[in-house]
Design a protein around this motif. Structure first.
Motif, mmCIF file in Angstrom:
data_model
loop_
_atom_site.group_PDB
_atom_site.id
_atom_site.type_symbol
_atom_site.label_atom_id
_atom_site.label_comp_id
_atom_site.label_asym_id
_atom_site.label_seq_id
_atom_site.Cartn_x
_atom_site.Cartn_y
_atom_site.Cartn_z
ATOM 1 N N HIS A 60 0.851 -1.192 0.000
ATOM 2 C CA HIS A 60 0.000 0.000 0.000
ATOM 3 C C HIS A 60 0.885 1.240 0.000
ATOM 4 O O HIS A 60 2.013 1.197 0.476
ATOM 5 C CB HIS A 60 -0.857 0.074 1.277
ATOM 6 C CG HIS A 60 -1.821 -1.033 1.444
ATOM 7 N ND1 HIS A 60 -1.489 -2.238 2.003
ATOM 8 C CD2 HIS A 60 -3.138 -1.113 1.140
ATOM 9 C CE1 HIS A 60 -2.570 -3.012 2.040
ATOM 10 N NE2 HIS A 60 -3.575 -2.355 1.517
ATOM 11 N N TYR B 206 -4.635 5.372 4.126
ATOM 12 C CA TYR B 206 -4.374 4.586 2.921
ATOM 13 C C TYR B 206 -4.523 5.502 1.708
ATOM 14 O O TYR B 206 -5.625 5.930 1.376
ATOM 15 C CB TYR B 206 -5.352 3.417 2.804
ATOM 16 C CG TYR B 206 -5.092 2.295 3.764
ATOM 17 C CD1 TYR B 206 -4.093 1.359 3.512
ATOM 18 C CD2 TYR B 206 -5.851 2.154 4.919
ATOM 19 C CE1 TYR B 206 -3.855 0.317 4.389
ATOM 20 C CE2 TYR B 206 -5.615 1.105 5.801
ATOM 21 C CZ TYR B 206 -4.621 0.200 5.534
ATOM 22 O OH TYR B 206 -4.386 -0.836 6.397
ATOM 23 N N GLU B 207 -3.434 5.806 1.054
ATOM 24 C CA GLU B 207 -3.472 6.649 -0.144
ATOM 25 C C GLU B 207 -3.750 5.818 -1.395
ATOM 26 O O GLU B 207 -4.480 6.252 -2.270
ATOM 27 C CB GLU B 207 -2.144 7.398 -0.307
ATOM 28 C CG GLU B 207 -1.814 8.334 0.831
ATOM 29 C CD GLU B 207 -2.659 9.600 0.849
ATOM 30 O OE1 GLU B 207 -3.452 9.827 -0.090
ATOM 31 O OE2 GLU B 207 -2.536 10.369 1.815
ATOM 32 N N HIS B 208 -3.140 4.627 -1.461
ATOM 33 C CA HIS B 208 -3.309 3.788 -2.647
ATOM 34 C C HIS B 208 -3.112 2.317 -2.272
ATOM 35 O O HIS B 208 -2.215 1.986 -1.508
ATOM 36 C CB HIS B 208 -2.292 4.180 -3.720
ATOM 37 C CG HIS B 208 -2.399 3.363 -4.975
ATOM 38 N ND1 HIS B 208 -3.458 3.480 -5.841
ATOM 39 C CD2 HIS B 208 -1.578 2.410 -5.491
ATOM 40 C CE1 HIS B 208 -3.283 2.629 -6.850
ATOM 41 N NE2 HIS B 208 -2.160 1.970 -6.659
ATOM 42 N N ALA B 209 -3.970 1.478 -2.797
ATOM 43 C CA ALA B 209 -3.829 0.026 -2.627
ATOM 44 C C ALA B 209 -3.479 -0.560 -3.992
ATOM 45 O O ALA B 209 -4.132 -0.260 -4.986
ATOM 46 C CB ALA B 209 -5.129 -0.579 -2.103
ATOM 47 N N LYS C 102 -8.680 -2.274 -2.456
ATOM 48 C CA LYS C 102 -9.062 -0.937 -2.927
ATOM 49 C C LYS C 102 -10.051 -0.238 -1.990
ATOM 50 O O LYS C 102 -10.094 0.984 -1.938
ATOM 51 C CB LYS C 102 -9.658 -1.008 -4.340
ATOM 52 C CG LYS C 102 -8.652 -1.365 -5.410
ATOM 53 C CD LYS C 102 -7.722 -0.211 -5.682
ATOM 54 C CE LYS C 102 -6.821 -0.504 -6.865
ATOM 55 N NZ LYS C 102 -5.823 0.551 -7.060
ATOM 56 N N GLU D 135 -8.659 2.647 0.221
ATOM 57 C CA GLU D 135 -8.139 3.913 -0.302
ATOM 58 C C GLU D 135 -8.911 5.112 0.240
ATOM 59 O O GLU D 135 -10.140 5.132 0.233
ATOM 60 C CB GLU D 135 -8.162 3.920 -1.830
ATOM 61 C CG GLU D 135 -7.137 3.002 -2.438
ATOM 62 C CD GLU D 135 -7.080 3.030 -3.951
ATOM 63 O OE1 GLU D 135 -6.090 2.525 -4.488
ATOM 64 O OE2 GLU D 135 -8.019 3.560 -4.593
#
Length: 138
Positions: free
Chosen positions: A91, A109-112, A118, A121
């Protein structure tokens, strides 16, 4: 008498501005920073209580124990994003901290990178070690 550009000393009022000061309504159960009592989240923003995600309520683990996943939070600052492997998945996350006392609370969480992750996010993890329950938990 001469006019002065500055008010007399006894009239000067010193104030300290605050950069957060989001207060959650007293009618809802809330979570606050255990260190300074700044409001952090409304219980209604706890994702883990959703039926299809009940399994995750105690599944999140922070560096200091269990953690909860929230849709939104208040009075937190966000550090720079970095890639970390959390629970076997890569992540991009950013540490979050209390805007009042600067204690690190968890992460955002900025990006999965995995499709199964997802849903995280844009969501926030706060470790239970840094929260206290306020308002109507009796």
């Amino acid at each position: 008498p001469e006019l002065s550009e500055e008010p007399p000393a006894e009239m000067v009022k010193m104030t300290k501005s605050k950069t957060f000061q989001a207060y959650l309504p007293n009618c809802h159960r809330t979570y606050s920073c255990i260190h300074c009592r700044a409001h952090l989240a409304n219980h209604d923003e706890l994702i883990s209580k959703a039926t299809h995600l009940v399994f995750f309520l105690f599944f999140f683990q922070g560096s200091q124990g269990r953690a909860y996943l929230f849709n939104s939070v208040v009075n937190v600052g966000c550090g720079p994003a970095e890639e970390r492997v959390l629970l076997f998945f890569l992540h991009a996350v950013a540490d979050i901290y209390c805007e009042n006392c600067k204690t690190t609370l968890g992460w955002k969480y900025e990006h999965a990178f995995e499709s199964s992750q997802k849903y995280k996010e844009g969501k926030f993890i706060i470790e239970l070690a840094h929260m206290i329950k306020d308002n109507g938990w009796e």
